[in-house]
Write a protein that holds these residues in place. Structure first.
Motif, PDB file in Angstrom:
ATOM      1  N   GLY A 144       0.834  -1.122   0.090  1.00  0.00           N
ATOM      2  CA  GLY A 144      -0.113   0.043   0.178  1.00  0.00           C
ATOM      3  C   GLY A 144       0.817   1.307  -0.195  1.00  0.00           C
ATOM      4  N   LEU A 147       2.409   1.678  -3.450  1.00  0.00           N
ATOM      5  CA  LEU A 147       1.374   2.089  -4.413  1.00  0.00           C
ATOM      6  C   LEU A 147       1.164   3.774  -4.154  1.00  0.00           C
ATOM      7  N   ARG A 170       2.034  -3.192 -10.812  1.00  0.00           N
ATOM      8  CA  ARG A 170       1.012  -2.052 -10.170  1.00  0.00           C
ATOM      9  C   ARG A 170      -0.162  -3.265  -9.919  1.00  0.00           C
ATOM     10  N   ARG A 174      -1.261  -4.261  -5.926  1.00  0.00           N
ATOM     11  CA  ARG A 174      -2.512  -4.290  -5.663  1.00  0.00           C
ATOM     12  C   ARG A 174      -3.059  -5.466  -5.084  1.00  0.00           C
ATOM     13  N   ALA A 177      -1.660  -6.143  -1.710  1.00  0.00           N
ATOM     14  CA  ALA A 177      -2.402  -5.182  -0.669  1.00  0.00           C
ATOM     15  C   ALA A 177      -3.592  -5.696  -0.090  1.00  0.00           C
TER      16      ALA A 177
END
Lengths: 225, 461
Positions: A144, A147, A170, A174, A177
């Motif tokens: 997190g 990002l 990415r 994600r 996360a």
């Protein structure tokens, strides 16, 4: 790293200024015959950490972020020569703090991963082995943070290649996360676990090498969880 | 009130009154202090003024020496106190005369209380009455000038009255010295100056230096003038030399002590600040952590309760430790804040850890609120049926899209097999998202467990 048939053994040094915590971790993961983790040294401040790591040359150092004498970042800075070669010492940041600047700080300092102290024993053992295999370990929270850091697009990147995450990277971040394991990510994206690992390592490299000024600024200005 | 009158101590400090004053509030303050009608005091001053200016001199002297006092009236919304019929009443009451007569005893008693509180406490300079600043700054500044003028006139009148005509040439240097001394001494009453001249906090220190410098300059000029007039101007150089020598000698002797005292003061101050900070931390730890630990000891065999307490405490302490103060105060109603509180609520209610990762942030609007309600429902479901493992929540703001993922590691379920009458998922999550223009997907996670995905466009600003 020592290969001991039938299971591997990872040599680990614990660096934390709380003796109770070290004792707890040692009790949790230190039973070599069960977990394959051999705790070969402990240290409670920067000075002793640098010394112990240099003497024992472990596979993985579990490094607390907050340490007397300059913190985990200082240990990383002074142990940089040991990290240089591909089979060298690797650091896994282990912290109770999830302040972004702490986390990003040690990652940029060269740590190969970051986990919080609420991690379970099993997960920690897995993380240690993954690190000793040369992989990077991102907790959901670290994913997190990363990002978030790379999402800030207010200034043009200095180095296009380094300062941007690819679409795939990415996506991988994600999913991390969101609480996915590597295996699950591989399934979800129809790629191999090895590919997932290489994406994560690429992100880690970008994070460590990226010279985006705002990374640091972001970390300090960020609202922290 | 008789009781409060009786309790009134014989000794009262003298302050100038900031309320209903004409000049410096000296007459007012004296009147209150002596228990006389203010008109008498004023008359006395005026009479004395005609007695060769002594009144003016006295007034000016009082003005400079007596600090200003501030009572509750100013704090209570800047009530104006007026003089009616031999006593002070708030201006608001002055209109209804009859009532004052009736309630006079009461208001006098109250006023006395007030004044007593004022006079026996420290003369609090009115940080609490900022509304009064603008008018007072102009008036007060003029008043100050007037007081200085009065001082000049008074002294001159006094001198001429005493027939020291020979001393006349010395009047001006003496006056200069007086003004310089007054300037420096007034420095002590810093906040008042600050008010009068509308100084910002930052320029306070600088202006203080300026004032002290000006005061010293005036004094020096006065002394020099005095010397010149005395005819010792020719030997001025040697006089100055001697004075400097003496000054240097004093500095050499006293310097180390003064320096040490200065350092001690600084050290003491630092220590005090540290102690204060420590006390604050101790208070916080006591209020939160220690209490929680006590509760945990008491509930040691109730694992769920212990977990809940520990988690709530951890969250609270973490917030206190790691969140910058500015962020804590600025706009509490954003997505990150809201989802954090939802997570905390669910954690506490259901005793299941919820791990939140939040990327980006945005202000709340109606749609996002609906999304948060749906997310809450999803978290509750995950906590209930997720097998007790940690629930993972990921929220992301990307452009105008807000996505929330809620994932558990439970046995998982097939959304199509949910019976029609089960309203939780269908209405609270999917229906709510749809009604507000968003989408919700419930699907099994790859390696067991369930994931709920909620997507919503932010409302237009």
């Amino acid at each position: 790293m020592t290969e001991a048939a039938p299971e591997r053994v990872a040599r680990v040094v614990l660096v934390d200024d709380h003796r109770m915590f070290r004792t707890g971790v040692r009790a949790e993961i230190g039973r070599t015959e069960v977990t394959g983790i051999d705790v070969v040294g402990e240290a409670d401040d920067v000075e002793s950490a640098v010394q112990v790591v240099a003497e024992t040359r472990p596979d993985v150092v579990l490094l607390d972020v907050h340490l007397p004498g300059g913190g985990g970042v200082e240990v990383l800075r002074r142990s940089a020569p040991l990290m240089a070669d591909p089979t060298g010492v690797r650091f896994l940041a282990l912290s109770v703090s999830d302040a972004a600047e702490d986390v990003i700080g040690v990652i940029r300092g060269g740590a190969r991963g970051y986990v919080t102290k609420t991690i379970t024993g099993t997960d920690l053992v897995n993380a240690i082995f993954r690190i000793s295999d040369g992989d990077a370990v991102f907790s959901p929270r670290l994913a997190g943070f990363v990002l978030d850091a790379f999402a800030a697009t207010d200034t043009p990147p200095v180095d296009e290649d380094l300062d941007r995450l690819t679409q795939r990277e990415r996506e991988v971040l994600r999913l991390i996360a969101r609480g996915y394991a590597y295996k699950e990510i591989a399934k979800q994206l129809f790629i191999s676990v090895k590919t997932v690992e290489s994406h994560v390592s690429a992100v880690l490299r970008k994070l460590q090498l990226s010279n985006r000024h705002e990374l640091t600024r972001w970390a300090t200005a960020r609202r922290l969880v | 009130m008789a009781a409060s009158d009786a309790e009134q101590p014989a000794y009262r400090k003298l302050y100038r009154s900031p309320h209903g004053r004409m000049l410096g509030g000296v007459a007012h303050g004296l009147a209150v202090h002596l228990g006389l009608p203010v008109a008498w005091v004023r008359a006395a001053f005026i009479l004395l003024f005609f007695a060769q200016g002594i009144g003016g001199l006295l007034y000016a002297a009082f003005w400079f020496v007596v600090p200003i006092g501030i009572g509750e009236p100013a704090a209570a919304g800047g009530t104006q106190w007026v003089y009616v019929n031999g006593t002070f009443v708030p201006a608001a009451r002055a209109g209804s005369f009859g009532e004052i007569r009736k309630g006079r005893q009461r208001s006098v008693g109250r006023l006395r209380d007030l004044l007593q509180r004022t006079f026996h406490g420290e003369p609090a300079e009115p940080a609490e009455a900022p509304t009064a600043v603008p008018q007072q700054s102009a008036r007060g500044g003029l008043g100050q000038l007037f007081a200085l003028l009065m001082l000049v006139v008074g002294i001159m009148a006094l001198l001429s009255a005493l027939h020291i005509q020979t001393a006349k040439p010395y009047v001006w240097p003496l006056l200069t010295i007086g003004v310089g001394v007054a300037l420096v001494w007034r420095q002590a009453d810093d906040s008042r100056w600050q008010r009068w001249f509308g100084l910002e906090e930052g320029s306070k220190r600088r202006s203080a230096y300026t004032r002290v410098g000006a005061g010293v300059l005036l004094v020096v000029a006065g002394i020099v003038g005095f010397l010149v007039l005395q005819g010792s101007g020719s030997t001025l150089a040697s006089v100055v030399e001697a004075a400097l020598a003496v000054l240097a000698g004093v500095l050499v002797l006293v310097g180390p002590y003064a320096l040490r005292m200065w350092q001690d003061l600084g050290a003491e101050r630092t220590a005090r600040i540290r102690a204060q900070e420590r006390a604050e931390i101790a208070a916080h730890v006591h209020d939160s952590v220690l209490h929680t630990l006590t509760l945990i000891q008491r509930n040691a065999d109730d694992a769920k309760e212990v977990l809940r307490l520990a988690r709530a405490q951890e969250r609270e302490l973490r917030l206190w430790l790691y969140r910058p103060e500015a962020a804590a105060e600025a706009a509490p109603d954003t997505l990150a804040e809201r989802i954090r509180s939802v997570v905390a609520e669910v954690e506490d209610l259901h005793g299941v850890p919820v791990e939140l990762v939040c990327v980006g942030d945005c202000p709340m609007d109606d749609r996002i609120s609906a999304q948060m309600q749906a997310a809450r429902e999803a978290m509750v479901n995950a906590a209930k049926y997720g097998g007790g493992g940690p629930v993972q929540v990921y929220a992301e703001v990307e452009g105008r899209t807000v996505s929330v993922f809620v994932r558990d590691h439970g046995p998982g379920f097939d959304p199509d097999s949910v019976p029609e009458d089960r309203m939780g998922v269908r209405e609270s999550i999917i229906g709510r998202m749809k009604r507000n223009g968003g989408t919700a997907r419930v699907r099994p996670a790859p390696d067991g467990g369930t994931e709920v995905e909620l997507e919503m466009e932010r409302a237009d600003d």
